[in-house]
Motif scaffolding. Structure first.
Motif: not given
Length: 244
Positions: A81-86, A104-110, A121-125
């Motif tokens: 939720i914070t990363g998506v806002l950023c 990763k699921k929420n990155i695909k949603l965005q 660019e959003l990444k998940a690690e």
């Protein structure tokens, strides 16, 4: 019951089932003028988003200028939720957690959203605190380092051993600050800071967070005007930097 026992009862511990629960539903969150849509874990008709994440996002929304053009890494991102806002303000965001699948699921949603503001660019690690290998991989992909390190409610304790003692559960706090220190110092003395949205649940943890920051040679300061009650708990924003 002793004071220590009372404080132990206040400590939040999560069992392994929390991380494999797949009861996610798309949920709307509003921070200022920004409406975010994320898959969020549902439990007992409550959205499982930590109070610290709400505290952090309110703070960032009110101080969005600090995010403009920055590269950000978030520790313990949860659902993101914070990363998506950023991502509405930053040039790059890396979200990290023990379990990166929901991220990763929420990155695909965005990425599937028609929201023109979701352009970063959003990444998940996957990143477990204290794991040099995982952190090295992230830093190899981002050799320039990060401008900001973010964390909200990330000191909440997790233990998968049924026989673990309360004392052993505090081990992840030093590991957290091992990771934070590495990220802050990786910028070759360039300006980098750790913004921590802290929610007080036990005095012993309050002291441990501050003491670990100091033990790692970091300077920890409360951001003026950020102390508030959120979901019946006292929260505050800390800004943590290296001592120059």
């Amino acid at each position: 019951m002793s004071r220590e026992e009372n404080e132990e009862d206040d400590i939040v511990c999560l069992d392994e089932s929390f991380f494999i629960n797949d009861d996610y539903q798309i949920t709307d969150f509003t921070f200022g003028s920004h409406v975010l849509q994320l898959y969020c874990l549902q439990s007992s008709s409550r959205q499982l988003v930590w109070p610290g994440a709400v505290l952090m996002n309110d703070y960032l929304t009110q101080n969005a200028n600090m995010l403009q053009g920055c590269s950000v890494i978030e520790l313990g991102s949860g659902v993101g939720i914070t990363g998506v806002l950023c991502s509405r303000f930053c040039r790059g965001v890396v979200m990290t957690d023990h379990n990166d699948e929901i991220l990763k699921k929420n990155i695909k949603l965005q990425e599937s959203s028609d929201d023109s503001m979701c352009c970063t660019e959003l990444k998940a690690e996957k990143l477990e605190w204290g794991s040099s290998d995982q952190l090295n991989c992230i830093l190899q992909e981002h050799p320039e380092g990060f401008d900001l390190v973010l964390g909200a409610d990330i000191y909440i304790l997790v233990d998968f051993s049924p026989t673990a003692l309360i004392g052993s559960l505090f081990a992840n706090v030093p590991l957290l600050f091992d990771t934070v220190e590495r990220l802050l110092r990786d910028r070759d003395q360039k300006k980098c800071k750790f913004i921590l949205a802290y929610v007080s649940r036990a005095k012993v943890m309050d002291a441990m967070v501050i003491n670990e920051a100091i033990r790692h040679g970091l300077q920890i300061n409360e951001v003026s005007g950020t102390r508030r009650i959120i979901k019946n708990l006292e929260g505050v924003i800390f800004e943590i930097t290296t001592n120059h």
